[in-house]
Design a protein around this motif. Structure first.
Motif, PDB file in Angstrom:
ATOM      1  N   LEU A 216       0.874  -1.302   0.090  1.00  0.00           N
ATOM      2  CA  LEU A 216      -0.066  -0.147   0.093  1.00  0.00           C
ATOM      3  C   LEU A 216       0.876   1.355   0.038  1.00  0.00           C
ATOM      4  CD1 LEU A 216      -2.798   1.161   0.011  1.00  0.00           C
ATOM      5  CD2 LEU A 216      -2.663   1.007   2.453  1.00  0.00           C
ATOM      6  N   ARG A 217       1.267   1.798  -1.079  1.00  0.00           N
ATOM      7  CA  ARG A 217       1.882   2.903  -1.403  1.00  0.00           C
ATOM      8  C   ARG A 217       1.884   3.395  -2.739  1.00  0.00           C
ATOM      9  NH1 ARG A 217       6.579  -0.713  -0.536  1.00  0.00           N
ATOM     10  NH2 ARG A 217       7.500  -1.404  -2.653  1.00  0.00           N
ATOM     11  N   GLY A 218       2.191   4.579  -3.176  1.00  0.00           N
ATOM     12  CA  GLY A 218       2.471   5.131  -4.380  1.00  0.00           C
ATOM     13  C   GLY A 218       0.967   5.286  -4.900  1.00  0.00           C
ATOM     14  N   ALA A 219       0.759   4.561  -6.143  1.00  0.00           N
ATOM     15  CA  ALA A 219      -0.540   4.847  -6.964  1.00  0.00           C
ATOM     16  C   ALA A 219      -1.538   4.085  -6.251  1.00  0.00           C
ATOM     17  CB  ALA A 219      -0.514   4.249  -8.290  1.00  0.00           C
ATOM     18  N   ARG A 220      -1.290   2.718  -5.397  1.00  0.00           N
ATOM     19  CA  ARG A 220      -2.277   2.165  -4.868  1.00  0.00           C
ATOM     20  C   ARG A 220      -2.667   2.999  -3.775  1.00  0.00           C
ATOM     21  NH1 ARG A 220       1.449  -1.812  -6.875  1.00  0.00           N
ATOM     22  NH2 ARG A 220       2.914  -1.342  -5.186  1.00  0.00           N
ATOM     23  N   GLN A 221      -1.903   3.450  -2.793  1.00  0.00           N
ATOM     24  CA  GLN A 221      -2.579   4.211  -1.665  1.00  0.00           C
ATOM     25  C   GLN A 221      -3.272   5.511  -2.216  1.00  0.00           C
ATOM     26  OE1 GLN A 221       0.736   5.521   0.920  1.00  0.00           O
ATOM     27  NE2 GLN A 221      -0.728   6.039   2.466  1.00  0.00           N
ATOM     28  N   ARG A 222      -2.914   6.206  -3.082  1.00  0.00           N
ATOM     29  CA  ARG A 222      -3.585   7.357  -3.807  1.00  0.00           C
ATOM     30  C   ARG A 222      -5.047   6.876  -4.294  1.00  0.00           C
ATOM     31  NH1 ARG A 222       1.400   8.772  -5.600  1.00  0.00           N
ATOM     32  NH2 ARG A 222       1.036   7.807  -7.852  1.00  0.00           N
TER      33      ARG A 222
END
Length: 371
Positions: free
Chosen positions: A332-338
């Protein structure tokens, strides 16, 4: 369009290397009985050994290549620095030939180590497969996925059930990405050597190059092996967890599953990569519709407006499904978190970091989704 063969949708025309890698992994799985449940401790032990072998290959390769250059400069001829470039050329040609042979052997070993590693991790992660051919489509999809991971193939650019993974990656960005991917091995080696020279300076002339190039290559190889095996574990967990998600969504009407499918399509585009778990989930969601569509047309603004109208159990079902789908496609980071932040913000709900961490822990420890 058949939603019963997501493996064909994911890899409609695999090349020779991909086919060979998939056959190797399939053969490995069929020679070893499937685990009835994930064995997290065994997975971690297997991953450690895979990383260790990759690191050892880097130590040997880096030491041989670095040592050969040091020997050439220090002992092949007297007063190396006084030689002109034409006089140095035969020595550099011999060195490049030697370095090329060592590199080819190292790459061959690393590919074998990766293929064996992803097959072993997939089995220990509880991938449900039969002891004989043919493999079920969901398992074959996973085999295709871990094969591409082991070979370090770039993201497939073709559409997945009408969804374009590169929808947000246009023009020069897509071209540069393809070029940089193909040059990554040469560039990474060049950067490593540049950093070594910057850090060591004159020490490279004192025999330190063979001592430090080996460890640097080892760290690089170990990091790649760790990333490959972690993604293979995640993909192997996918089929069982996707089926659990579909069971949870079966109690809701088709409109809710359609909204989840829209979110999965958007997530594929945000990731710029059709993760096998998302491909399988999307196939199951579309196939669950009363009249399965020919392709999925993602309309994200309209979908967000529909999310904003949800309340109660339907809203919780959509948020839970998209949270699980996001974690099934990577950290859960980058584009997935956004992406997940946009969904929760539209539903006027704070992003539940503790619950997401719990879901991540369930994934890493081989547990099912919490009910």
């Amino acid at each position: 369009m058949s939603y019963q063969r997501p493996d064909d949708e994911y890899a409609p025309s695999p090349d020779v290397a991909h086919r060979w890698a998939s056959r190797y992994i399939t053969g490995y799985l069929q020679r070893h009985p499937a685990h009835s449940a994930p064995d997290a401790a065994a997975v971690q032990k297997a991953r450690r050994w895979i990383i260790v072998w990759a690191a050892l290959a880097g130590i040997v390769s880096g030491t041989l290549i670095g040592g050969a250059e040091w020997w050439m400069r220090a002992h092949a001829v007297d007063n190396w620095e006084a030689l002109g470039w034409q006089a140095q050329l035969p020595y550099w040609a011999g060195y490049m030939l030697f370095a090329g042979i060592v590199t080819v052997l190292e790459i061959g070993f690393l590919y074998w180590n990766s293929l064996r590693g992803v097959a072993q991790v997939s089995r220990l992660a509880g991938l449900p497969y039969p002891s004989a051919s043919p493999m079920p489509p969901a398992v074959q999809l996973t085999v295709h996925g871990v094969s591409r991971t082991a070979l370090e193939y770039p993201s497939a650019g073709h559409r997945i059930y009408g969804v374009d993974p590169h929808a947000y990656l246009h023009g020069w960005k897509l071209t540069c990405r393809a070029i940089l991917y193909r040059l990554k091995v040469s560039l990474s080696s060049f950067v490593l050597r540049l950093v070594m020279r910057r850090l060591l300076g004159r020490l490279t002339l004192r025999g330190m190059l063979p001592l430090l190039s080996g460890p640097l290559y080892a760290v690089w190889n170990g990091w790649i092996a760790a990333r490959i095996t972690q993604d293979a574990y995640l993909q192997a967990r996918g089929p069982a967890l996707v089926e659990q998600m579909m069971e949870a969504l079966s109690g809701h009407d088709a409109d809710i599953r359609a909204l989840v499918a829209q979110g999965v399509g958007e997530l594929i585009m945000r990731n710029q990569h059709p993760h096998p778990n998302l491909v399988l989930l999307l196939a199951r969601l579309l196939d669950s519709q009363p009249e399965p569509p020919g392709t999925l047309q993602v309309d994200w603004p309209a979908t967000l407006r529909a999310y904003a109208q949800l309340t109660g159990q339907p809203q919780q079902a959509v948020l839970a499904a998209l949270s699980q789908a996001t974690l099934l496609s990577g950290p859960l980071r980058g584009a997935r978190q956004r992406f997940l932040g946009d969904v929760f913000a539209t539903c006027q709900t704070p992003l539940p970091h503790r619950q997401l961490n719990d879901l991540q822990r369930h994934l890493n420890t081989g547990q099912d989704w919490p009910s």
